[in-house]
Design a protein around this motif. Structure first.
Motif, PDB file in Angstrom:
ATOM      1  N   VAL A   1       0.860  -1.183   0.000  1.00 17.99           N
ATOM      2  CA  VAL A   1       0.000   0.000   0.000  1.00 17.99           C
ATOM      3  C   VAL A   1       0.898   1.235   0.000  1.00 17.99           C
ATOM      4  N   SER A   2       0.703   2.091  -1.003  1.00 15.77           N
ATOM      5  CA  SER A   2       1.424   3.352  -1.118  1.00 15.77           C
ATOM      6  C   SER A   2       0.403   4.488  -1.120  1.00 15.77           C
ATOM      7  N   THR A   3       0.839   5.692  -1.441  1.00 15.09           N
ATOM      8  CA  THR A   3      -0.060   6.837  -1.316  1.00 15.09           C
ATOM      9  C   THR A   3      -0.106   7.700  -2.573  1.00 15.09           C
ATOM     10  N   VAL A   4      -1.220   8.368  -2.745  1.00  9.88           N
ATOM     11  CA  VAL A   4      -1.376   9.350  -3.815  1.00  9.88           C
ATOM     12  C   VAL A   4      -0.366  10.482  -3.584  1.00  9.88           C
TER      13      VAL A   4
ATOM     14  N   LEU B   1       1.520   8.865  11.194  1.00 13.10           N
ATOM     15  CA  LEU B   1       2.502   7.782  11.229  1.00 13.10           C
ATOM     16  C   LEU B   1       2.237   6.833  12.390  1.00 13.10           C
ATOM     17  N   GLN B   2       1.742   7.363  13.500  1.00 16.49           N
ATOM     18  CA  GLN B   2       1.370   6.482  14.612  1.00 16.49           C
ATOM     19  C   GLN B   2       0.244   5.542  14.191  1.00 16.49           C
ATOM     20  N   ALA B   3      -0.722   6.079  13.458  1.00 14.59           N
ATOM     21  CA  ALA B   3      -1.816   5.240  12.961  1.00 14.59           C
ATOM     22  C   ALA B   3      -1.293   4.184  12.001  1.00 14.59           C
ATOM     23  N   ALA B   4      -0.358   4.571  11.133  1.00 12.61           N
ATOM     24  CA  ALA B   4       0.222   3.613  10.188  1.00 12.61           C
ATOM     25  C   ALA B   4       0.962   2.500  10.918  1.00 12.61           C
ATOM     26  N   ARG B   5       1.673   2.871  11.972  1.00 15.49           N
ATOM     27  CA  ARG B   5       2.376   1.850  12.766  1.00 15.49           C
ATOM     28  C   ARG B   5       1.377   0.889  13.416  1.00 15.49           C
ATOM     29  N   ARG B   6       0.304   1.407  13.963  1.00 15.82           N
ATOM     30  CA  ARG B   6      -0.700   0.557  14.608  1.00 15.82           C
ATOM     31  C   ARG B   6      -1.378  -0.361  13.588  1.00 15.82           C
ATOM     32  N   ILE B   7      -1.733   0.197  12.444  1.00 10.27           N
ATOM     33  CA  ILE B   7      -2.445  -0.574  11.423  1.00 10.27           C
ATOM     34  C   ILE B   7      -1.572  -1.697  10.874  1.00 10.27           C
ATOM     35  N   THR B   8      -0.326  -1.400  10.564  1.00  9.57           N
ATOM     36  CA  THR B   8       0.552  -2.444  10.026  1.00  9.57           C
ATOM     37  C   THR B   8       0.822  -3.520  11.066  1.00  9.57           C
ATOM     38  N   SER B   9       1.007  -3.132  12.298  1.00  5.72           N
ATOM     39  CA  SER B   9       1.267  -4.118  13.350  1.00  5.72           C
ATOM     40  C   SER B   9       0.083  -5.051  13.538  1.00  5.72           C
TER      41      SER B   9
ATOM     42  N   VAL C   1      -5.317  -1.855   4.203  1.00  2.00           N
ATOM     43  CA  VAL C   1      -4.381  -2.846   4.750  1.00  2.00           C
ATOM     44  C   VAL C   1      -5.153  -4.032   5.307  1.00  2.00           C
ATOM     45  N   ASP C   2      -4.738  -5.217   4.892  1.00  2.00           N
ATOM     46  CA  ASP C   2      -5.374  -6.443   5.393  1.00  2.00           C
ATOM     47  C   ASP C   2      -4.302  -7.475   5.703  1.00  2.00           C
ATOM     48  N   ASP C   3      -4.733  -8.697   5.976  1.00  4.17           N
ATOM     49  CA  ASP C   3      -3.788  -9.744   6.378  1.00  4.17           C
ATOM     50  C   ASP C   3      -2.966 -10.292   5.213  1.00  4.17           C
ATOM     51  N   GLU C   4      -3.219  -9.785   4.013  1.00  3.79           N
ATOM     52  CA  GLU C   4      -2.416 -10.158   2.848  1.00  3.79           C
ATOM     53  C   GLU C   4      -1.404  -9.072   2.491  1.00  3.79           C
ATOM     54  N   THR C   5      -1.379  -7.999   3.238  1.00  3.92           N
ATOM     55  CA  THR C   5      -0.501  -6.868   2.935  1.00  3.92           C
ATOM     56  C   THR C   5       0.914  -7.142   3.425  1.00  3.92           C
ATOM     57  N   ALA C   6       1.876  -6.990   2.523  1.00 10.52           N
ATOM     58  CA  ALA C   6       3.282  -7.170   2.891  1.00 10.52           C
ATOM     59  C   ALA C   6       3.821  -5.935   3.585  1.00 10.52           C
TER      60      ALA C   6
ATOM     61  N   PRO D   1       9.804   2.197  12.791  1.00 10.60           N
ATOM     62  CA  PRO D   1       9.419   1.467  11.575  1.00 10.60           C
ATOM     63  C   PRO D   1      10.115   0.104  11.510  1.00 10.60           C
ATOM     64  N   ASP D   2       9.769  -0.670  10.481  1.00 13.55           N
ATOM     65  CA  ASP D   2      10.469  -1.927  10.203  1.00 13.55           C
ATOM     66  C   ASP D   2      11.579  -1.714   9.185  1.00 13.55           C
ATOM     67  N   LEU D   3      11.331  -0.813   8.238  1.00 22.33           N
ATOM     68  CA  LEU D   3      12.304  -0.493   7.196  1.00 22.33           C
ATOM     69  C   LEU D   3      12.424   1.026   7.083  1.00 22.33           C
TER      70      LEU D   3
END
Length: 400
Positions: free
Chosen positions: A134-137, A208-216, A182-187, A247-249
């Motif tokens: 998942v990327s962004t506009v 970014l905090q929301a992005a961290r929570r969602i990906t985790s 983002v779902d359970d198939e998202t890398a 982040p992870d990366l």
């Protein structure tokens, strides 16, 4: 010593030689530059410019910084290059120094550029066993095929389709749209903490905090692209620090080498071990000369207190521009020394050209914004010289 190169010719003559010898990927050069010192540049006709673009956020220490010159020259005279079948002391030391800037254990893969750092990160996401990203506009992550696949701009993408697939774009700064994608198939989710090429767009607080929570929650990697924002550009080592996440990366380049080509893909936690022997490689990445340049940059930023300088001069520059209260200025956005002057009309190309003629190098990434990414050594006095000239440039556009 016999000179390998002499500057022989005027701007016009050298530009014609350029057009005859180089592929037409960048169009005609705005100027042929021959020398730089500190925050200034000189062209082939002897004209002087204040560099407020820093080689697109690369020359964080300005031009010909003596500490970088000394470090690179000494290293080149000792050991210039070995393949990655071997290690070198500068490579190891730079990796350790970079990892010391994070609050989590990790490992580094060195590259020659930002797009290569993002290619490495893209390949790491595939090692999760998943393919969806998942990327962004408005995102910009590079021009190579993998990096381009997660870059938004259709004009960059369409000529080179099909690109690596399974990429979804969501509105930048919209945490609800991100959560829905983002779902359970998202890398992985790949984000710039501030979108640079899109006109220095700053997301809402907490994004970014929301992005961290969602990906985790979904076991996906959070990949933060700090190619333009990292290594102190926004007044902290990394822009994501403002939200206190890990982040992870993390991908970096540009300012890391202060003009010497180097980038890095940094894996933190479990992501550090996803690439294994044979999965990826580079011939030049992290060679001793590039690595010593990176070490010199980090050393000077620490030694000279340049993070504080970035904040002080950046705040001064932004507030001074706003105080002009000009009809064509809608505001200033950004952080540290990555700023955009928002315009009320789509005339950024005209303003940037007039600025160049007046001796200031700036950039027009989008029609209604001017980008500033000057060296961290920029003084308030130098910044003030641009602010003083800006109203006249804007008046010329209005009158034009």
């Amino acid at each position: 010593m016999t000179e390998l190169l002499t500057v022989d010719g005027t701007q016009s003559a050298l530009s014609q030689r350029y057009s005859s010898a180089l592929m037409n990927t960048f169009g005609a050069p705005k100027r042929v530059l021959v020398r730089g010192e500190g925050a200034y540049l000189w062209d082939a006709d002897g004209n002087k410019y204040l560099d407020l673009l820093g080689g697109l956020a690369v020359n964080c220490l300005g031009h010909a910084h003596p500490f970088v010159v000394s470090a690179v020259t000494s290293q080149l005279a000792t050991l210039g290059h070995v393949s990655n079948f071997f290690a070198s002391a500068p490579q190891i030391a730079l990796a350790e120094k970079l990892l010391g800037l994070f609050d989590a254990p990790g490992k580094v893969f060195f590259t020659n550029s930002g797009t290569e750092a993002n290619e490495a990160a893209f390949k790491i996401t595939r090692r999760t066993g998943r393919t969806k990203i998942v990327s962004t506009v408005g995102a910009f992550h590079g021009r190579s095929m993998g990096a381009l696949a997660v870059t938004w701009k259709p004009a960059y993408r369409e000529l080179f389709a099909p690109l690596p697939g399974d990429v979804e774009f969501v509105p930048y700064g919209d945490a609800e749209a991100l959560a829905a994608a983002v779902d359970d198939e998202t890398a992985a989710v790949v984000l710039e903490p501030i979108q640079g090429e899109n006109g220095v767009v700053v997301p809402p607080a907490g994004y970014l905090q929301a992005a961290r929570r969602i990906t985790s929650e979904h076991g996906a990697l959070l990949w933060i692209d700090e190619i333009q924002t990292g290594i102190g550009r926004t007044g902290t080592w990394f822009a994501f620090e403002a939200e206190g996440i890990t982040p992870d990366l993390v991908t970096v380049a540009k300012g890391l080498g202060a003009g010497i080509p180097i980038g890095a893909c940094i894996g933190l936690g479990a992501a550090a071990d996803l690439l294994q022997p044979g999965n990826h490689g580079t011939t030049f990445g992290g060679n001793p000369v590039a690595a010593i340049a990176g070490l010199a940059v980090l050393t000077v930023i620490e030694r000279d207190g340049l993070l504080a300088q970035v904040n002080a001069v950046g705040n001064h520059l932004a507030s001074s521009i706003i105080a002009l209260d000009h009809r064509l200025i809608a505001g200033v956005r950004g952080r540290g020394l990555l700023l955009a002057i928002e315009l009320t009309q789509p005339v950024s190309d005209q303003v940037a050209q007039l600025a160049l003629e007046a001796g200031f190098v700036i950039n027009n990434p989008i029609p209604n914004a001017l980008r500033l990414a000057p060296p961290y050594i920029l003084s308030k006095a130098d910044a003030d010289s641009f602010v003083a000239a800006l109203p006249g440039l804007l008046d010329q556009v209005e009158a034009g």
